[in-house]
Design an enzyme around this catalytic site. Structure first.
Site, PDB file in Angstrom:
ATOM      1  N   ASP A  86      -3.807  10.444  -1.576  1.00 34.46           N
ATOM      2  CA  ASP A  86      -3.406  10.908   0.058  1.00 34.46           C
ATOM      3  C   ASP A  86      -1.892   9.332   0.054  1.00 34.46           C
ATOM      4  OD1 ASP A  86      -1.384  11.323   2.681  1.00 34.46           O
ATOM      5  OD2 ASP A  86      -3.352   9.394   3.301  1.00 34.46           O
ATOM      6  N   ASP A 144      -7.537   8.986   4.556  1.00 28.71           N
ATOM      7  CA  ASP A 144      -8.131   8.071   4.783  1.00 28.71           C
ATOM      8  C   ASP A 144      -7.719   8.445   6.593  1.00 28.71           C
ATOM      9  OD1 ASP A 144      -5.308   7.661   5.026  1.00 28.71           O
ATOM     10  OD2 ASP A 144      -5.291   5.929   6.163  1.00 28.71           O
ATOM     11  N   ASP A 177      -7.212  14.686   5.873  1.00 31.27           N
ATOM     12  CA  ASP A 177      -7.421  15.111   4.691  1.00 31.27           C
ATOM     13  C   ASP A 177      -8.804  15.077   4.851  1.00 31.27           C
ATOM     14  OD1 ASP A 177      -5.509  13.588   3.118  1.00 31.27           O
ATOM     15  OD2 ASP A 177      -5.649  11.496   4.202  1.00 31.27           O
TER      16      ASP A 177
END
Length: 805
Positions: free
Chosen positions: A496, A695, A699
């Site tokens: 990410d 994080d 996700d």
């Protein structure tokens, strides 16, 4: 997930069904205060116009759509439909009725064998592992099995210590005659074996009945062999040959049974505690939803109601600082809404009339009215929960190396033990006037004792324990052994952007002044105006000004124009600070700054324009900086042959800008949680071993689905609870370090397992008496027990080498 199960994402509340006596009859009349819509799970009343008869009972719905779905397939929703009638004339409390309803839906499954599913607690018939709820609830208490094992361990540990002490030094202290000591050891061991170890024997028997030998088979056989042999030696010592007498008694091995059971109980307590964290991600997600909502009634009045009472079509008010209750659309007002739980983007999103709202997101600035469109299991939050659950249960769990061969090992050992007994009994010589069958029994017991699963059972856990301790000192937290075993195989890493590659906190980057202004003056004026704003970008600007010790002025006539910027008077000047739309609305010419603005946007910065008295004065750039050590970390991973892919909810232009800086060539922008999950599945379908690093809550599904989920310790609890690995410092270099630890640990585990099997391969034939015809050697159970202990010490010593590697 089936509809009946997905409805269970929230707690079902059924209020008491009151029975009223009729004047002329003793019959009761059902008067339900609140019922459950069996399709969507929402609370309805008996006054609802949407009702139909099913099996002689009325079923109520919140709208015509739910009624139509039920009519088309009643069996699909029967569990919810029958729930309100389970206590027609019963005056049970809400809690009692809710418990009854909930228990219908709880499905227990095995973490290692997701295909094992049942409606009650127990152990897996394949591996013996304790089953756990498929869908946990927010208020789950401690695992009953964990509580039970802790009690068994604590109450019998003192007995184990005493028995072991007597076995080790009792003959030196000479407190009792040795024959008497055998009786004392037996009496002390009885509760350990028959009570504390009873669950292990049950699982061992179950593994045999199911023809699925596992570690529990080994533990049960080894423990019972040592115990039964010792009991026989205590009760009937005269049947044993004189050569097995030692210090006035036949040697007994009660301490072996006691220690094995106590250590196994301790291991189970530690394992169950660790496994309880696997449901923490789902609990965190469920806890995101607010408990109440503020509904606007038809008469214009407002009331706070439980979230379960919100229906599709309701009008709700969401005040600043409150969470959006359910999914819907803005009817009136405007605000900036923090949607990081879905997108991972830290900057709030402007919402105007007609824009969509997502339940559990945070309203930051203005008050808004919204129209409810989706409730219960239909919301985006509920969908994320479902994806996390499905990803966790669909992940193919890796069997421990010991378990992969345990079945063959158990069969071989038992076969050798039986063969030893009959061969000695039928063909063995009579030694010291003792029957050959007695020697058959002794040698068979020696085989089982020397093949006790201590070394085999400790081979992997000891390596894991040492490795996880070493990793923790480097800021790397592995959730389980499977994570360590699989990490070395990772060949593809999906990362990410926000909070993973970048810091996740907007920071002031630079100010570009127009002629007549300085950079500090542009920053000072903007910060002075932004003192009245709650926007995260404004906070970054104000903090930058304070760090430069610029003197801020008082702002007057401050006005926030939702979604485009702010205006006000500072030092007698009329200021406007915002995006292009605000400048266009105020007829401010920004042509001179267009090229600078585009250049900043191309590197991922957010650009804010400042106008003074109707003339552009400069611009300010706020960006989310790339973490200092990210580039080095990615370079190390690429050199190790890992394919790096970026997948982010941010815009594609910004994502490409960040990716170009870091040398990432594969970029996916504007992706949602389902897209990330699909990307992981696609790569896995191509045969890749995928790790996902993120994080945010967005996700979580991909983290759970990936072969290895890696969470940043600086991120959300949901991300960390969904991942197999957490980098406490949020430093991606930990991924490369984790790979090294994984490789070293697996090598150590293989050494331990190899030693354990070589030891058994040599020890079992020796215990069986294979060398007796040639050397006259026999291995007594006492020596077998000593060899067993030494093998365990050797395994532990080898595992401890990992600390220095």
């Amino acid at each position: 997930m089936r509809e009946s199960e997905s409805n269970h994402l929230k707690q079902v509340n059924v209020e008491p069904i009151k029975a009223h006596s009729c004047c002329s009859s003793s019959a009761t009349k059902i008067n339900t205060t609140h019922l459950i819509d069996p399709v969507c799970g929402m609370t309805v009343t008996a006054d609802s116009p949407h009702v139909l008869q099913h099996e002689g009972q009325p079923v109520y719905f919140c709208n015509a759509g739910c009624k139509a779905k039920f009519a088309a397939n009643p069996a699909k929703f029967m569990v919810h439909a029958k729930a309100p009638f389970a206590a027609m004339t019963d005056e049970k409390s809400n809690v009692e009725q809710a418990t009854v309803i909930d228990s219908v839906h709880i499905i227990y499954t095995c973490p290692m064998h997701p295909d094992v599913r049942q409606d009650h607690q127990g152990s897996c018939p394949k591996c013996g592992m304790a089953l756990e709820p498929e869908m946990p609830t927010v208020d789950d208490g401690e695992n009953p099995e964990l509580t039970d094992f802790k009690r068994r361990f604590i109450w019998t540990l003192p007995l184990t210590v005493i028995v072991t002490f007597l076995a080790m030094v009792g003959h030196r202290l000479q407190w009792f005659e040795m024959a008497t000591q055998s009786w004392i050891e037996m009496l002390l061991t009885l509760p350990i074996v028959l009570w504390a170890g009873w669950p292990f024997f049950q699982r061992g028997v179950q593994s045999i009945i199911n023809r699925s030998p596992n570690m529990w088979t080994l533990i049960a056989l080894g423990t019972s062999a040592a115990f039964i042999y010792s009991v026989v030696a205590t009760l009937a010592p005269n049947i044993f040959p004189v050569s097995f007498m030692s210090m006035g008694r036949v040697s007994v091995y009660f301490e072996a049974s006691a220690v094995i059971i106590s250590l196994t109980l301790l291991g189970q307590v530690l394992e169950l505690k660790a496994r309880s964290q696997t449901s923490a991600a789902i609990k965190s997600l469920l806890g995101l939803a607010p408990k109440t909502a503020r509904r606007i009634n038809a008469d214009g009045g407002e009331e706070d109601i439980p979230l379960t009472h919100v229906h599709v079509g309701d009008t709700l008010r969401v005040r600043p600082g409150e969470k959006v209750p359910v999914d819907g659309v803005v009817l009136e007002g405007g605000s900036a809404v923090d949607e990081s739980m879905l997108t991972g983007e830290p900057l709030p999103v402007t919402k105007r009339i007609g824009d969509k709202l997502i339940g559990a997101t945070m309203n930051t600035t203005g008050a808004i009215l919204m129209l409810t469109e989706k409730v219960g299991s239909q919301t985006v939050l509920a969908s994320i929960v479902q994806m996390v659950v499905q990803a966790q249960r669909s992940r193919a769990p890796m069997q421990r190396m010991a378990d992969q061969v345990a079945g063959y090992f158990v069969i071989a050992v038992v076969s050798v033990s039986i063969l030893t007994f009959f061969c000695w009994g039928l063909f063995g010589p009579q030694i010291n006037h003792a029957s050959s069958w007695v020697y058959g029994l002794i040698n068979a017991v020696a085989v089982l004792i020397i093949a006790c699963p201590c070394a085999l059972g400790l081979a992997t856990p000891m390596s894991i324990m040492v490795a996880t301790g070493k990793a923790a000192t480097q800021g790397i937290l592995f959730r389980d052994a499977a994570a360590i075993e699989n990490f070395r195989k990772v060949d593809t890493l999906i990362v990410d952007k926000t909070g993973t590659l970048t810091e996740g906190k907007p920071r002031f980057d630079t100010a570009v002044p127009c002629s007549g202004y300085t950079e500090d003056e542009v920053l000072r004026l903007a910060a002075s105006l932004d003192q009245g704003s709650e926007h995260p970008l404004a906070d970054a600007i104000v903090q930058a000004a304070l760090e430069r010790k610029l003197e801020l002025s008082k702002v007057e006539s401050f006005e926030s124009i939702t979604g485009i910027g702010v205006t006000g008077r500072v030092d007698g000047k009329q200021l406007a600070l915002g995006n292009n739309a605000l400048m266009t609305q105020l007829n401010v010419d920004i042509e001179s700054l267009k090229s600078a603005a585009e250049a900043l946007r191309s590197v991922g910065s957010s650009v804010i324009l400042l106008a003074v008295n109707g003339q552009v004065a400069g611009l300010l750039a706020v960006s989310d900086p790339i973490k200092e050590k990210t580039e080095d970390a990615l370079s190390t991973l690429r050199s190790a042959g890992v394919r790096v892919i970026m997948a982010t909810g941010d815009g594609l232009t910004t994502a490409r800008a960040v990716a170009a800086t870091l040398g990432i060539t594969e970029v996916y922008g504007e992706v949602k949680p389902a897209d990330k999950l699909a990307l992981v599945s696609k790569l896995q379908g191509e045969g890749r071993i995928v790790a996902m690093a993120g994080d945010g809550i967005n996700d979580a599904p991909a983290l759970a689905k990936a072969d290895i989920g890696i969470a940043m310790g600086t991120g959300t609890d949901v991300a960390m609870n969904s991942a197999q690995v957490t980098l406490v410092k949020g430093d991606l270099r930990g991924i490369a370090q984790a790979r090294v630890i994984s490789e070293q640990t697996i090598a150590n585990m293989k050494q331990n397992l190899g030693f354990a099997f070589i030891y058994n391969s040599l020890g079992v034939p020796l215990a069986a008496g294979v060398l007796y015809p040639f050397t006259g050697w026999l291995l007594s159970p006492m020596i077998a027990a000593l060899a067993m202990s030494l093998s365990s010490v050797s395994v532990i010593t080898n595992a401890l080498r990992l600390r220095k590697s």
